[in-house]
Design an enzyme around this catalytic site. Sequence first.
Site, PDB file in Angstrom:
ATOM      1  N   GLY A  45      -7.511 -20.448  -3.296  1.00 24.28           N
ATOM      2  CA  GLY A  45      -7.957 -19.089  -3.023  1.00 24.28           C
ATOM      3  C   GLY A  45      -7.576 -18.173  -4.165  1.00 24.28           C
ATOM      4  N   GLN A  50      -5.667 -10.577  -8.733  1.00 23.53           N
ATOM      5  CA  GLN A  50      -5.006 -11.607  -9.548  1.00 23.53           C
ATOM      6  C   GLN A  50      -5.653 -11.796 -10.913  1.00 23.53           C
ATOM      7  OE1 GLN A  50      -5.082 -14.542  -6.076  1.00 23.53           O
ATOM      8  NE2 GLN A  50      -3.264 -15.157  -7.202  1.00 23.53           N
ATOM      9  N   CYS A  93       1.504 -19.448  -4.868  1.00 22.28           N
ATOM     10  CA  CYS A  93       0.518 -18.494  -5.366  1.00 22.28           C
ATOM     11  C   CYS A  93       0.379 -18.639  -6.875  1.00 22.28           C
ATOM     12  CB  CYS A  93       0.976 -17.081  -5.005  1.00 22.28           C
ATOM     13  SG  CYS A  93      -0.152 -15.806  -5.563  1.00 22.28           S
ATOM     14  N   LEU A  94      -0.863 -18.623  -7.348  1.00 23.86           N
ATOM     15  CA  LEU A  94      -1.105 -18.717  -8.796  1.00 23.86           C
ATOM     16  C   LEU A  94      -0.417 -17.582  -9.555  1.00 23.86           C
ATOM     17  CD1 LEU A  94      -4.938 -19.513  -8.717  1.00 23.86           C
ATOM     18  CD2 LEU A  94      -3.127 -21.101  -9.378  1.00 23.86           C
ATOM     19  N   HIS A 143      -3.403 -14.667   3.222  1.00 23.54           N
ATOM     20  CA  HIS A 143      -2.691 -14.613   1.935  1.00 23.54           C
ATOM     21  C   HIS A 143      -3.536 -13.847   0.904  1.00 23.54           C
ATOM     22  CE1 HIS A 143      -0.294 -16.688  -1.442  1.00 23.54           C
ATOM     23  NE2 HIS A 143      -1.319 -16.141  -2.065  1.00 23.54           N
ATOM     24  N   GLU A 144      -4.826 -14.200   0.820  1.00 24.97           N
ATOM     25  CA  GLU A 144      -5.690 -13.543  -0.181  1.00 24.97           C
ATOM     26  C   GLU A 144      -5.923 -12.079   0.179  1.00 24.97           C
ATOM     27  OE1 GLU A 144      -5.829 -15.156  -2.747  1.00 24.97           O
ATOM     28  OE2 GLU A 144      -5.461 -17.147  -1.948  1.00 24.97           O
ATOM     29  N   HIS A 147      -3.206  -9.860  -0.976  1.00 24.79           N
ATOM     30  CA  HIS A 147      -3.289  -9.500  -2.400  1.00 24.79           C
ATOM     31  C   HIS A 147      -4.054  -8.192  -2.592  1.00 24.79           C
ATOM     32  CE1 HIS A 147      -1.489 -12.756  -4.696  1.00 24.79           C
ATOM     33  NE2 HIS A 147      -2.180 -13.675  -4.057  1.00 24.79           N
TER      34      HIS A 147
HETATM   35 NI    NI Z   1      -1.811 -15.737  -4.070  1.00 25.57          NI
END
Ligand code: NI
Length: 182
Positions: A45, A50, A93-94, A143-144, A147
Amino acid sequence: MAILEIRTVPDPVLRQKAAPIAAIDKEIVTIIQDMLETMYTDGIGLAANQVGILKRVIVLDISDSRDGSEALIMVNPTILESSKDTFTYREGCLSVRPVSSDNSSDLFANVTRPRKIRVRYLDQTGKTCEIEAEELLSQCIQHEMDHLDGVLFTDHVSALKRNMIMRKIEKLRRNMSSDKPL
Ligand code: NI
């Protein structure tokens, strides 16, 4: 299409609130395509924050094929309902990494969220859609969506665990910089 640079902590854009998208124009379509390509390099995701874009769009794919056929694209997502019962999943998370390409390190933590949610969003054609999601998909959407409001998964864990993750990222970054050739 292009692979975009993924911002990592403590980039301030990760703490900002993304703005609703008024119309799905050519620019948004390009952003969505680039976000999909960027997500497929590693994650399941990705939220626009991000990649440094403060617009309310997320992309997800929790399938095994990861060929784009099961990608979910959500513009202006809102949660209509959340279940009382919860689900716990080990999240990473990236953006919570020393660099986004470093997936070798143990920078994950258990996060508990509502097990089931009902979400309304616009798809990439501007059509209003609603889905019910549970467990991993529900967890990933939440989660997304976090963000988009400047919230990271580490905000949902204990201060002790959060500090451990942040210290580990700093340590990995120090090691990386000392590895550079002269
Ligand atoms: Ni993330």
